[in-house]
Scaffold this motif. Structure first.
Motif, PDB file in Angstrom:
ATOM      1  N   GLU A  79      66.168   0.807 -94.127  1.00  0.00           N
ATOM      2  CA  GLU A  79      65.765   1.566 -95.324  1.00  0.00           C
ATOM      3  C   GLU A  79      64.382   2.181 -95.182  1.00  0.00           C
ATOM      4  OE1 GLU A  79      67.418  -1.298 -95.502  1.00  0.00           O
ATOM      5  OE2 GLU A  79      69.148  -0.936 -96.795  1.00  0.00           O
ATOM      6  N   ARG A 134      74.855  -6.729-107.706  1.00  0.00           N
ATOM      7  CA  ARG A 134      73.461  -6.423-108.066  1.00  0.00           C
ATOM      8  C   ARG A 134      72.978  -7.464-109.068  1.00  0.00           C
ATOM      9  NH1 ARG A 134      71.111  -1.042-106.568  1.00  0.00           N
ATOM     10  NH2 ARG A 134      70.436  -0.788-108.716  1.00  0.00           N
ATOM     11  N   ARG A 180      66.781  -8.401-100.291  1.00  0.00           N
ATOM     12  CA  ARG A 180      65.877  -7.265-100.515  1.00  0.00           C
ATOM     13  C   ARG A 180      66.500  -5.888-100.331  1.00  0.00           C
ATOM     14  NH1 ARG A 180      60.679  -8.771 -97.093  1.00  0.00           N
ATOM     15  NH2 ARG A 180      59.967  -6.706 -97.711  1.00  0.00           N
ATOM     16  N   GLY A 197      66.715   2.882-102.563  1.00  0.00           N
ATOM     17  CA  GLY A 197      67.803   2.147-103.208  1.00  0.00           C
ATOM     18  C   GLY A 197      67.487   0.715-103.547  1.00  0.00           C
ATOM     19  N   SER A 198      66.389   0.198-103.048  1.00  0.00           N
ATOM     20  CA  SER A 198      66.037  -1.181-103.393  1.00  0.00           C
ATOM     21  C   SER A 198      64.518  -1.287-103.428  1.00  0.00           C
ATOM     22  CB  SER A 198      66.627  -2.167-102.392  1.00  0.00           C
ATOM     23  OG  SER A 198      66.231  -1.837-101.071  1.00  0.00           O
ATOM     24  N   GLU A 199      64.034  -2.419-104.021  1.00  0.00           N
ATOM     25  CA  GLU A 199      62.578  -2.620-104.163  1.00  0.00           C
ATOM     26  C   GLU A 199      61.935  -1.384-104.778  1.00  0.00           C
ATOM     27  OE1 GLU A 199      60.897  -5.622-101.193  1.00  0.00           O
ATOM     28  OE2 GLU A 199      61.929  -4.192 -99.899  1.00  0.00           O
ATOM     29  N   SER A 200      62.574  -0.859-105.806  1.00  0.00           N
ATOM     30  CA  SER A 200      62.144   0.426-106.371  1.00  0.00           C
ATOM     31  C   SER A 200      60.758   0.394-106.985  1.00  0.00           C
ATOM     32  CB  SER A 200      63.153   0.911-107.414  1.00  0.00           C
ATOM     33  OG  SER A 200      64.381   1.183-106.792  1.00  0.00           O
ATOM     34  N   ARG A 201      60.254  -0.808-107.348  1.00  0.00           N
ATOM     35  CA  ARG A 201      58.917  -0.853-107.946  1.00  0.00           C
ATOM     36  C   ARG A 201      57.827  -0.645-106.913  1.00  0.00           C
ATOM     37  NH1 ARG A 201      59.355  -5.472-112.323  1.00  0.00           N
ATOM     38  NH2 ARG A 201      60.733  -4.386-113.761  1.00  0.00           N
ATOM     39  N   GLY A 203      61.259  -6.749-108.040  1.00  0.00           N
ATOM     40  CA  GLY A 203      60.924  -5.562-107.258  1.00  0.00           C
ATOM     41  C   GLY A 203      61.677  -4.333-107.711  1.00  0.00           C
ATOM     42  N   GLY A 204      62.685  -4.563-108.531  1.00  0.00           N
ATOM     43  CA  GLY A 204      63.533  -3.456-108.978  1.00  0.00           C
ATOM     44  C   GLY A 204      64.692  -3.252-108.026  1.00  0.00           C
ATOM     45  N   CYS A 205      65.888  -3.153-108.605  1.00  0.00           N
ATOM     46  CA  CYS A 205      67.071  -2.792-107.818  1.00  0.00           C
ATOM     47  C   CYS A 205      67.346  -3.775-106.684  1.00  0.00           C
ATOM     48  CB  CYS A 205      66.939  -1.386-107.232  1.00  0.00           C
ATOM     49  SG  CYS A 205      66.510  -0.145-108.456  1.00  0.00           S
ATOM     50  N   THR A 206      67.654  -5.004-107.052  1.00  0.00           N
ATOM     51  CA  THR A 206      67.894  -6.034-106.036  1.00  0.00           C
ATOM     52  C   THR A 206      69.383  -6.315-105.898  1.00  0.00           C
ATOM     53  OG1 THR A 206      65.808  -7.052-106.696  1.00  0.00           O
ATOM     54  CG2 THR A 206      67.268  -8.365-105.307  1.00  0.00           C
ATOM     55  N   TYR A 207      69.805  -6.422-104.673  1.00  0.00           N
ATOM     56  CA  TYR A 207      71.181  -6.824-104.401  1.00  0.00           C
ATOM     57  C   TYR A 207      71.252  -8.344-104.310  1.00  0.00           C
ATOM     58  CZ  TYR A 207      72.731  -2.102-103.876  1.00  0.00           C
ATOM     59  OH  TYR A 207      73.059  -0.791-104.152  1.00  0.00           O
ATOM     60  N   PRO A 224      75.260   4.919-101.049  1.00  0.00           N
ATOM     61  CA  PRO A 224      75.119   3.493-100.722  1.00  0.00           C
ATOM     62  C   PRO A 224      73.756   2.966-101.128  1.00  0.00           C
ATOM     63  CG  PRO A 224      74.836   4.816 -98.742  1.00  0.00           C
ATOM     64  CD  PRO A 224      75.194   5.773 -99.850  1.00  0.00           C
ATOM     65  N   GLY A 225      73.740   1.755-101.608  1.00  0.00           N
ATOM     66  CA  GLY A 225      72.466   1.135-101.982  1.00  0.00           C
ATOM     67  C   GLY A 225      71.880   1.667-103.268  1.00  0.00           C
ATOM     68  N   ARG A 226      72.703   2.413-104.014  1.00  0.00           N
ATOM     69  CA  ARG A 226      72.163   2.989-105.257  1.00  0.00           C
ATOM     70  C   ARG A 226      72.869   2.451-106.496  1.00  0.00           C
ATOM     71  NH1 ARG A 226      69.800   4.710-101.185  1.00  0.00           N
ATOM     72  NH2 ARG A 226      68.412   6.500-101.213  1.00  0.00           N
ATOM     73  N   GLY A 227      73.817   1.614-106.357  1.00  0.00           N
ATOM     74  CA  GLY A 227      74.537   1.097-107.522  1.00  0.00           C
ATOM     75  C   GLY A 227      75.438  -0.042-107.091  1.00  0.00           C
ATOM     76  N   VAL A 259      70.338  -3.484 -99.519  1.00  0.00           N
ATOM     77  CA  VAL A 259      71.802  -3.510 -99.431  1.00  0.00           C
ATOM     78  C   VAL A 259      72.235  -3.800 -97.987  1.00  0.00           C
ATOM     79  CG1 VAL A 259      72.191  -1.012 -99.016  1.00  0.00           C
ATOM     80  CG2 VAL A 259      73.916  -2.378-100.188  1.00  0.00           C
TER      81      VAL A 259
END
Lengths: 370, 83
Positions: free
Chosen positions: A236, B32, B9, A222-226, B40-44, A31-34, B11
């Motif tokens: 999270e 997504r 921000r 899974g989010s805000e990866s930067r 920020g990368g990887c935003t839903y 979850p939260g990875r794709g 999931v």
């Protein structure tokens, strides 16, 4: 096998728990990875489990429900979010090593509220005395894992609020049996395993959060990866790495099972078994029971000793006769010290909703012939 | 009709937002954002129809769901929508 060790983990689960675990393998991705269907299905399952827990434990918002590996993980997260080296921390004399060891490792100065077994008023008095010293934190178990002693968490939470001392409740033995209410207690955190009276699989736990929390692990969220650090937002912030999705799917079914049955009914059933056990075992002059006078003081956990046999020996012989009980110190040396059973420990029986009176009668008979 | 994407921000908050909007009768899908639009990368994001945006933002704000950037998608083109 007659399984009487549910305080360690419930072995028999509602069938829908196993089905959910099996269904999750091969169906729920990360979850939260794709954005693909399997990842979204996993995210949906995780959310539904958080919602189920939030409803059962009166958590204001589902995102305040954090998944952990077990109650020990939850307690470490909670304790290390608040306490620091040298802090005074109030605990009861019935705490498990999952409280005692992290505090010892932190170098906390322990204020121990000591009272005889089943003496809730005594615990409360001691808690109040220690709260006057303004400890940094209070960590209290709702129910002793050794003796089933129900500590007065409701009253303790009120005292902690009055003194402005954050409270962590260890609900390992109470979640699914007694009312656990984050909102009413105003606790900072409530920790619990998924695999005991919530009937979920091992490898699951929950931390109910009502206080800023520090991550124990850093990693992918899974989010805000930067961001080079963990996100600020729950859940999270405290859930680095891949979640145990088969476990969470099973836990959700366990939570639904407990919600449907109702904790009042579950508690009534376990106390009925406890009463039967006390009645039958009292007839055996070899058995020393640690049982409360009033049923409100105890849940379905009962420790005993044999006057003429070592506890581990007794448990081993019972195991050979098909009974699963746990002997020793139960990872709770403080509790045994409080009651005077540190030398040799006790044998503990602990019930689940799947135990029947016949299990108690057969155990009593086995003890007579041991 | 153009599709609006509301950046969220995490999931978990995106799901919270989606459930909230569904309860209010607003149909929104969880998806997504393209990487190029995700600072920020990887935003839903929550995807919904343009006409429902104003009400959706109100409900999300009331429900405690912080929203990030807004984008409107028309065919293959994306444009940031400023509030």
């Amino acid at each position: 096998m007659i399984y009487l060790d549910s305080a360690a983990t419930t072995l028999q689960k509602p069938p829908e728990v196993g089905r959910a675990v099996a269904a999750a393998v091969g169906k729920l991705a990360n979850p939260g990875r794709g954005g693909h269907a399997a990842a979204m299905a996993a995210a949906e399952e995780a959310w539904a489990c958080r919602e189920a827990a939030a409803r059962l434990f009166c958590v204001p918002e589902p995102e305040q429900v954090v998944f952990t590996a077990n109650a020990t993980h939850s307690l470490n997260l909670a304790i290390k979010s608040i306490a620091a080296a040298g802090d005074q921390v109030l605990i009861s004399s019935y705490e498990h090593n999952s409280v005692l060891r992290p505090l010892t490792a932190l170098g906390a100065k322990l204020l121990i509220a000591q009272a005889p077994i089943f003496d809730a008023a005594g615990i409360l008095d001691r808690v109040w005395e220690h709260l006057k010293k303004q400890p940094r934190l209070a960590v209290i178990c709702h129910v002793s894992n050794v003796f089933g002693f129900v500590l007065p968490v409701e009253e303790i939470s009120a005292l902690c609020r009055e003194r402005g001392v954050p409270l962590i409740v260890d609900a390992s033995q109470s979640a699914g049996v007694l009312n656990v209410d984050l909102r009413r207690w105003g606790a900072a955190f409530v920790a619990m395993p998924g695999h005991k009276s919530l009937y979920g699989p091992q490898g699951t736990g929950l931390l109910l959060c009502n206080h800023p929390a520090l991550p124990l692990l850093e990693g992918g969220s899974g989010s805000e990866s930067r961001l080079p650090h963990m996100p600020e937002l729950l859940p999270e912030r405290l859930e680095a790495g891949t979640l145990n999705m088969p476990g969470i799917a099973g836990l959700r079914q366990g939570l639904n099972f407990v919600t449907r049955k109702g904790t009042d009914r579950i508690l009534a059933h376990e106390r009925m078994l406890l009463r039967l056990a006390v009645e039958r075992l009292s007839e055996n002059s070899r058995v020393m029971l640690y049982a409360a006078q009033e049923q409100e003081q105890q849940t379905g956990v009962l420790s005993f000793k044999l006057r003429d046999m070592d506890s581990e020996e007794a448990a081993q012989r019972l195991s050979e006769r098909g009974f699963a009980l746990r002997a020793g110190l139960h990872c709770a040396p403080l509790a045994h010290e409080s009651v005077g059973t540190l030398e040799g420990g006790t044998v503990r029986m602990s019930f689940s909703v799947f135990n029947r009176p016949e299990h108690v009668f057969r155990l009593a008979e086995a003890l007579e012939n041991l | 009709m153009n599709q609006i994407y509301i950046g969220i921000r995490s999931v978990t908050y995106a799901q919270k937002g989606m459930k909230l909007l569904q309860r209010e009768g607003i149909s929104a899908q969880l998806t997504r954002l393209p990487a190029s639009l995700s600072p920020g990368g990887c935003t839903y994001a929550l995807r919904l129809g343009e006409k429902q945006l104003k009400l959706a933002l109100l409900h999300l704000q009331k429900g405690g769901v912080d929203t990030g950037k807004l984008f409107v998608r028309s065919g293959d083109s994306w444009q940031e929508l400023h509030r």
